[in-house]
Structure formats: structure tokens, C-alpha cells
Design a protein around this motif. Structure first.
Motif, PDB file in Angstrom:
ATOM      1  N   THR A   1       0.839  -1.203   0.000  1.00  0.00           N
ATOM      2  CA  THR A   1       0.000   0.000   0.000  1.00  0.00           C
ATOM      3  C   THR A   1       0.871   1.249   0.000  1.00  0.00           C
ATOM      4  OG1 THR A   1      -0.216  -0.157   2.400  1.00  0.00           O
ATOM      5  CG2 THR A   1      -1.995  -1.081   1.086  1.00  0.00           C
ATOM      6  N   GLU A   2       2.050   1.158   0.584  1.00  0.00           N
ATOM      7  CA  GLU A   2       2.959   2.308   0.597  1.00  0.00           C
ATOM      8  C   GLU A   2       3.325   2.711  -0.832  1.00  0.00           C
ATOM      9  OE1 GLU A   2       6.825   4.262   0.387  1.00  0.00           O
ATOM     10  OE2 GLU A   2       6.646   2.112   0.082  1.00  0.00           O
ATOM     11  N   LEU A   3       3.647   1.738  -1.676  1.00  0.00           N
ATOM     12  CA  LEU A   3       3.975   2.058  -3.067  1.00  0.00           C
ATOM     13  C   LEU A   3       2.735   2.534  -3.815  1.00  0.00           C
ATOM     14  CD1 LEU A   3       5.899   2.310  -5.409  1.00  0.00           C
ATOM     15  CD2 LEU A   3       5.611  -0.144  -5.845  1.00  0.00           C
ATOM     16  N   LEU A   4       1.589   1.967  -3.522  1.00  0.00           N
ATOM     17  CA  LEU A   4       0.350   2.435  -4.141  1.00  0.00           C
ATOM     18  C   LEU A   4       0.146   3.918  -3.848  1.00  0.00           C
ATOM     19  CD1 LEU A   4      -2.314   1.869  -5.652  1.00  0.00           C
ATOM     20  CD2 LEU A   4      -3.305   1.279  -3.423  1.00  0.00           C
ATOM     21  N   HIS A   5       0.347   4.316  -2.609  1.00  0.00           N
ATOM     22  CA  HIS A   5       0.187   5.720  -2.223  1.00  0.00           C
ATOM     23  C   HIS A   5       1.215   6.598  -2.931  1.00  0.00           C
ATOM     24  CE1 HIS A   5      -1.849   4.426   1.810  1.00  0.00           C
ATOM     25  NE2 HIS A   5      -2.468   3.970   0.738  1.00  0.00           N
ATOM     26  N   ARG A   6       2.438   6.132  -3.015  1.00  0.00           N
ATOM     27  CA  ARG A   6       3.478   6.901  -3.701  1.00  0.00           C
ATOM     28  C   ARG A   6       3.190   7.004  -5.196  1.00  0.00           C
ATOM     29  NH1 ARG A   6       8.613   3.977  -2.339  1.00  0.00           N
ATOM     30  NH2 ARG A   6       9.584   5.541  -3.655  1.00  0.00           N
ATOM     31  N   ALA A   7       2.652   5.940  -5.780  1.00  0.00           N
ATOM     32  CA  ALA A   7       2.338   5.954  -7.213  1.00  0.00           C
ATOM     33  C   ALA A   7       1.323   7.042  -7.532  1.00  0.00           C
ATOM     34  CB  ALA A   7       1.815   4.589  -7.651  1.00  0.00           C
ATOM     35  N   ALA A   8       0.319   7.164  -6.702  1.00  0.00           N
ATOM     36  CA  ALA A   8      -0.695   8.198  -6.922  1.00  0.00           C
ATOM     37  C   ALA A   8      -0.062   9.584  -6.846  1.00  0.00           C
ATOM     38  CB  ALA A   8      -1.817   8.065  -5.897  1.00  0.00           C
TER      39      ALA A   8
END
Length: 100
Positions: free
Chosen positions: A40-47
Motif C-alpha cells: 500500500t505504501e507504493l500504491l500511495h506513492r504511485a498516486a
């Protein structure tokens, strides 16, 4: 993919910038998609880096935990206008496993 980000020392922004530069030259609308995000950390950074969609892959978790993690990711993503694809089961034929 998460592997591509890891290869670039965990930095999705340079990948997003490079892809966005190419997308801006396209004659048709183009989406920036980050495939097979497991954290989820990378998902948040991707956004935050400008990706417009992602594939959230929690298939490593037991099915009920996968559903819960995916649901939370969907809610978070949709609140921010991010499209989300998900892997709710496992695709066979990876890592030496038989195809399903």
C-alpha cells in the motif's frame, strides 16, 4: 511494476516522469499504469507521482485477507481518482508453479 521500482532504488517518480514524457507525445489519450503493486505504501506513492491507475496484487495473502486488503486499496484509490485493477486469486504458471 513493483520490481521495476525496486530496480530503480525504490523511486517511482523517475519512471512516472519518463512515461509521462512519452505519453504527452501520443496522438491518443494515454494512462500511466503501475502494474503489480504489492504494498500500500507504493500504491500511495504511485498516486503522488502521477500514475492514473495501478494493479494492486495482494494474491500472496490468504483469500479473505486479500479481499480485505484489496477493498481498502480500492476505497483509498477511488477517493483520489485512481483506477485500480486487482488480483483476487493467483495466476498459475509463475515461479515454477503449475498453470491453473
Amino acid at each position: 511494476s513493483e520490481n521495476a521500482v525496486a530496480y530503480h532504488r525504490g523511486r517511482p517518480r523517475p519512471l512516472a516522469r519518463a512515461a509521462a514524457e512519452v505519453a504527452e507525445q501520443a496522438a491518443v489519450p494515454v494512462s500511466l499504469h503501475l502494474d503489480h503493486v504489492q504494498s500500500t505504501e507504493l500504491l500511495h506513492r504511485a498516486a503522488d507521482c502521477g500514475f492514473s491507475s495501478a494493479m494492486f496484487d495482494a494474491a500472496r495473502l490468504p483469500y479473505t485477507e486479500n479481499l480485505a486488503a484489496t477493498r481498502a486499496a480500492v476505497v483509498w484509490a477511488h477517493e483520489r481518482g485512481l483506477w485500480l485493477e486487482a488480483e483476487l486469486g493467483q495466476v498459475g504458471g509463475k515461479n515454477g508453479e503449475p498453470a491453473l
